[in-house]
Design a protein around this motif. Structure first.
Motif, PDB file in Angstrom:
ATOM      1  N   VAL A 185     -10.798  -6.167  14.430  1.00  0.00           N
ATOM      2  CA  VAL A 185      -9.665  -5.476  15.047  1.00  0.00           C
ATOM      3  C   VAL A 185      -9.687  -3.989  14.718  1.00  0.00           C
ATOM      4  CG1 VAL A 185      -7.150  -5.314  15.062  1.00  0.00           C
ATOM      5  CG2 VAL A 185      -8.250  -7.549  15.111  1.00  0.00           C
ATOM      6  N   ALA A 186     -10.010  -3.665  13.453  1.00  0.00           N
ATOM      7  CA  ALA A 186     -10.068  -2.253  13.073  1.00  0.00           C
ATOM      8  C   ALA A 186     -11.158  -1.512  13.844  1.00  0.00           C
ATOM      9  CB  ALA A 186     -10.318  -2.133  11.570  1.00  0.00           C
ATOM     10  N   ARG A 187     -12.264  -2.179  14.114  1.00  0.00           N
ATOM     11  CA  ARG A 187     -13.355  -1.562  14.866  1.00  0.00           C
ATOM     12  C   ARG A 187     -12.969  -1.340  16.326  1.00  0.00           C
ATOM     13  NH1 ARG A 187     -18.794   0.470  14.074  1.00  0.00           N
ATOM     14  NH2 ARG A 187     -19.919   0.128  16.010  1.00  0.00           N
ATOM     15  N   GLU A 188     -12.226  -2.301  16.904  1.00  0.00           N
ATOM     16  CA  GLU A 188     -11.932  -2.224  18.330  1.00  0.00           C
ATOM     17  C   GLU A 188     -10.752  -1.313  18.653  1.00  0.00           C
ATOM     18  OE1 GLU A 188     -11.394  -6.228  19.595  1.00  0.00           O
ATOM     19  OE2 GLU A 188     -13.540  -6.742  19.471  1.00  0.00           O
ATOM     20  N   VAL A 189      -9.699  -1.353  17.831  1.00  0.00           N
ATOM     21  CA  VAL A 189      -8.496  -0.574  18.149  1.00  0.00           C
ATOM     22  C   VAL A 189      -8.357   0.664  17.275  1.00  0.00           C
ATOM     23  CG1 VAL A 189      -7.335  -2.667  18.892  1.00  0.00           C
ATOM     24  CG2 VAL A 189      -6.996  -1.869  16.566  1.00  0.00           C
ATOM     25  N   GLY A 190      -9.151   0.768  16.220  1.00  0.00           N
ATOM     26  CA  GLY A 190      -9.063   1.933  15.359  1.00  0.00           C
ATOM     27  C   GLY A 190      -7.836   1.871  14.464  1.00  0.00           C
ATOM     28  N   GLY A 191      -7.547   2.957  13.780  1.00  0.00           N
ATOM     29  CA  GLY A 191      -6.403   3.017  12.877  1.00  0.00           C
ATOM     30  C   GLY A 191      -6.806   3.522  11.511  1.00  0.00           C
ATOM     31  N   THR A 192      -5.809   4.032  10.795  1.00  0.00           N
ATOM     32  CA  THR A 192      -6.068   4.623   9.473  1.00  0.00           C
ATOM     33  C   THR A 192      -5.534   3.758   8.335  1.00  0.00           C
ATOM     34  OG1 THR A 192      -3.985   5.852   9.635  1.00  0.00           O
ATOM     35  CG2 THR A 192      -5.989   6.950  10.444  1.00  0.00           C
ATOM     36  N   ASP A 193      -5.010   2.571   8.654  1.00  0.00           N
ATOM     37  CA  ASP A 193      -4.400   1.713   7.628  1.00  0.00           C
ATOM     38  C   ASP A 193      -5.341   0.636   7.115  1.00  0.00           C
ATOM     39  OD1 ASP A 193      -2.066   3.125   7.893  1.00  0.00           O
ATOM     40  OD2 ASP A 193      -1.218   1.744   9.394  1.00  0.00           O
ATOM     41  N   LEU A 194      -6.615   0.679   7.495  1.00  0.00           N
ATOM     42  CA  LEU A 194      -7.517  -0.383   7.079  1.00  0.00           C
ATOM     43  C   LEU A 194      -7.676  -0.424   5.570  1.00  0.00           C
ATOM     44  CD1 LEU A 194      -9.490  -2.634   7.733  1.00  0.00           C
ATOM     45  CD2 LEU A 194     -11.280  -0.906   8.052  1.00  0.00           C
ATOM     46  N   GLY A 195      -7.795   0.726   4.927  1.00  0.00           N
ATOM     47  CA  GLY A 195      -7.944   0.742   3.473  1.00  0.00           C
ATOM     48  C   GLY A 195      -6.748   0.145   2.768  1.00  0.00           C
ATOM     49  N   ARG A 196      -5.549   0.475   3.229  1.00  0.00           N
ATOM     50  CA  ARG A 196      -4.342  -0.087   2.611  1.00  0.00           C
ATOM     51  C   ARG A 196      -4.257  -1.589   2.859  1.00  0.00           C
ATOM     52  NH1 ARG A 196       1.207   2.384   4.603  1.00  0.00           N
ATOM     53  NH2 ARG A 196       0.497   1.306   6.491  1.00  0.00           N
ATOM     54  N   VAL A 197      -4.628  -2.041   4.057  1.00  0.00           N
ATOM     55  CA  VAL A 197      -4.616  -3.474   4.354  1.00  0.00           C
ATOM     56  C   VAL A 197      -5.587  -4.219   3.443  1.00  0.00           C
ATOM     57  CG1 VAL A 197      -5.160  -5.195   6.104  1.00  0.00           C
ATOM     58  CG2 VAL A 197      -3.834  -3.186   6.723  1.00  0.00           C
ATOM     59  N   LEU A 198      -6.772  -3.668   3.245  1.00  0.00           N
ATOM     60  CA  LEU A 198      -7.761  -4.321   2.385  1.00  0.00           C
ATOM     61  C   LEU A 198      -7.304  -4.368   0.940  1.00  0.00           C
ATOM     62  CD1 LEU A 198     -11.091  -2.879   3.855  1.00  0.00           C
ATOM     63  CD2 LEU A 198     -10.195  -5.186   4.114  1.00  0.00           C
ATOM     64  N   ARG A 199      -6.692  -3.302   0.450  1.00  0.00           N
ATOM     65  CA  ARG A 199      -6.200  -3.305  -0.929  1.00  0.00           C
ATOM     66  C   ARG A 199      -5.078  -4.332  -1.107  1.00  0.00           C
ATOM     67  NH1 ARG A 199      -7.111   2.254  -0.184  1.00  0.00           N
ATOM     68  NH2 ARG A 199      -4.928   2.584   0.438  1.00  0.00           N
ATOM     69  N   THR A 200      -4.188  -4.437  -0.122  1.00  0.00           N
ATOM     70  CA  THR A 200      -3.130  -5.443  -0.193  1.00  0.00           C
ATOM     71  C   THR A 200      -3.707  -6.853  -0.170  1.00  0.00           C
ATOM     72  OG1 THR A 200      -1.626  -3.930   0.958  1.00  0.00           O
ATOM     73  CG2 THR A 200      -1.009  -6.254   0.894  1.00  0.00           C
ATOM     74  N   LEU A 201      -4.703  -7.066   0.682  1.00  0.00           N
ATOM     75  CA  LEU A 201      -5.353  -8.372   0.749  1.00  0.00           C
ATOM     76  C   LEU A 201      -6.038  -8.716  -0.565  1.00  0.00           C
ATOM     77  CD1 LEU A 201      -6.226 -10.856   2.367  1.00  0.00           C
ATOM     78  CD2 LEU A 201      -8.155  -9.523   3.247  1.00  0.00           C
ATOM     79  N   GLY A 202      -6.682  -7.732  -1.198  1.00  0.00           N
ATOM     80  CA  GLY A 202      -7.331  -7.980  -2.480  1.00  0.00           C
ATOM     81  C   GLY A 202      -6.337  -8.388  -3.557  1.00  0.00           C
ATOM     82  N   THR A 203      -5.179  -7.740  -3.595  1.00  0.00           N
ATOM     83  CA  THR A 203      -4.139  -8.110  -4.566  1.00  0.00           C
ATOM     84  C   THR A 203      -3.637  -9.529  -4.329  1.00  0.00           C
ATOM     85  OG1 THR A 203      -3.454  -5.787  -4.714  1.00  0.00           O
ATOM     86  CG2 THR A 203      -1.900  -7.458  -5.502  1.00  0.00           C
ATOM     87  N   PHE A 204      -3.410  -9.857  -3.066  1.00  0.00           N
ATOM     88  CA  PHE A 204      -2.946 -11.206  -2.734  1.00  0.00           C
ATOM     89  C   PHE A 204      -3.976 -12.259  -3.121  1.00  0.00           C
ATOM     90  CE2 PHE A 204      -3.161 -14.654   0.404  1.00  0.00           C
ATOM     91  CZ  PHE A 204      -1.959 -15.276   0.153  1.00  0.00           C
ATOM     92  N   LEU A 205      -5.258 -11.995  -2.867  1.00  0.00           N
ATOM     93  CA  LEU A 205      -6.301 -12.969  -3.190  1.00  0.00           C
ATOM     94  C   LEU A 205      -6.416 -13.185  -4.699  1.00  0.00           C
ATOM     95  CD1 LEU A 205      -9.115 -11.913  -0.676  1.00  0.00           C
ATOM     96  CD2 LEU A 205      -7.593 -13.880  -0.527  1.00  0.00           C
ATOM     97  N   ARG A 206      -6.247 -12.140  -5.488  1.00  0.00           N
ATOM     98  CA  ARG A 206      -6.303 -12.291  -6.943  1.00  0.00           C
ATOM     99  C   ARG A 206      -5.147 -13.154  -7.452  1.00  0.00           C
ATOM    100  NH1 ARG A 206      -8.517  -7.037  -6.659  1.00  0.00           N
ATOM    101  NH2 ARG A 206     -10.510  -6.905  -7.797  1.00  0.00           N
ATOM    102  N   GLU A 207      -3.961 -12.920  -6.939  1.00  0.00           N
ATOM    103  CA  GLU A 207      -2.810 -13.719  -7.374  1.00  0.00           C
ATOM    104  C   GLU A 207      -2.974 -15.178  -6.956  1.00  0.00           C
ATOM    105  OE1 GLU A 207       0.542 -11.786  -5.701  1.00  0.00           O
ATOM    106  OE2 GLU A 207       0.493 -10.073  -7.083  1.00  0.00           O
ATOM    107  N   ASP A 208      -3.461 -15.400  -5.755  1.00  0.00           N
ATOM    108  CA  ASP A 208      -3.651 -16.767  -5.282  1.00  0.00           C
ATOM    109  C   ASP A 208      -4.712 -17.493  -6.100  1.00  0.00           C
ATOM    110  OD1 ASP A 208      -3.274 -18.872  -3.067  1.00  0.00           O
ATOM    111  OD2 ASP A 208      -5.435 -18.496  -2.977  1.00  0.00           O
TER     112      ASP A 208
END
Length: 287
Positions: A185-208
């Motif tokens: 999705v980031a490749r197709e529609v672009g956007g500047t929030d990919l880094g923040r999304v990945l960092r949030t996902l990493g935090t969630f995965l560690r807690e899980d």
């Protein structure tokens, strides 16, 4: 023994036929993508990419025949040998499921590191294909081969979306599906929030992963107790092989009914205990 010999010969012939039919076949031309069977998904989740579903079935039949013949030669009791042949038939598939669960648990520990590497690559200004390709060298050891295949395929074709589909098939993991689709999705529609999304996902995965590891440690004794309770009666039955008069009783209709009833009860109780104590599993909904 004549009838039992004819039955074993028939089963052996069927097993050899399935082994011969399980060889590699040339893909049909002009056909679209076909749906992957559940057994093939289990093999991919276990990391057994060199085995297809037909070969697994052939292995099950072969092991079932071997177990049947060994027990039959030991006990001279057809009913008991067929029961243990059924156990031998199911053993490879249970082993595949066990390997799939172990691999998913191992991947659950390393996915946060993968997400952190991708977030660092995005923050450093690397493109998404470059960030994914770099994981073949600096990513977790268990995930380097899939990302190496992605890098080689992308260099040869340059088709990012197609390479992502192949990467999802290689990873065969729900978390991998989410990461791949986020990058798509980031490749197709672009956007500047990919880094923040990945960092949030990493935090969630560690807690899980932390919470799930604690729960799995606490429920481990329940699973081991269930396996021991199911295996114990059949081990005792196998030990009775020295008592030929006792095992001969199981060749009667009533003895066969007892064995079948015991097998059904053991299987149902084992499945029920596992279902009660099973933790929620991630499902691959983005295939």
């Amino acid at each position: 023994m004549t009838e039992s010999g004819a039955l074993l010969g028939l089963l052996l012939g069927i097993g050899l036929l399935l082994i011969w039919r399980s060889g590699p076949r040339a893909p049909r031309r002009g056909t679209g993508p076909r749906r992957v069977s559940r057994r093939q998904q289990q093999l991919s989740a276990a990391g057994l990419t060199g085995i297809n579903a037909a070969q697994l079935l052939a292995l099950q039949i072969g092991l079932g025949l071997v177990a049947t013949v060994i027990v039959l030669l030991t006990t001279s009791t057809v009913t008991v040998s067929l029961v243990f042949g059924l156990f031998g038939f199911t053993l490879p598939y249970l082993q595949v499921r066990r390997l799939a669960g172990r691999r998913q648990a191992d991947l659950r520990e390393v996915w946060p590191e993968v997400v952190d590497n991708l977030a660092s690559a995005v923050r450093a200004g690397m493109s998404l294909p470059e960030g994914l390709s770099a994981l073949s060298a600096r990513g977790p050891e268990v995930l380097r081969p899939p990302f190496a295949r992605f890098a080689a395929e992308y260099r040869s074709t340059g088709r990012f979306s197609t390479c992502l589909d192949r990467l999802k098939d290689d990873l065969a993991d729900p978390v991998g599906d989410r990461i791949v689709e986020t990058l798509r999705v980031a490749r197709e529609v672009g956007g500047t929030d990919l880094g923040r999304v990945l960092r949030t996902l990493g935090t969630f995965l560690r807690e899980d992963a932390r919470a799930r590891a604690e729960l799995e440690t606490r429920q481990g004794w329940v699973v081991q107790a269930a396996r021991l309770a199911v295996a114990a009666p059949w081990v005792v039955l196998l030990l009775l092989a020295t008592q030929s008069t006792t095992l001969a009783a199981y060749d009667s209709a009533f003895g066969t009914a007892i064995l079948l009833g015991g097998a059904v009860v053991c299987l149902a109780a084992y499945r029920l205990m596992l279902r009660i104590g099973r933790l929620p599993q991630d499902v691959r909904v983005l295939q």
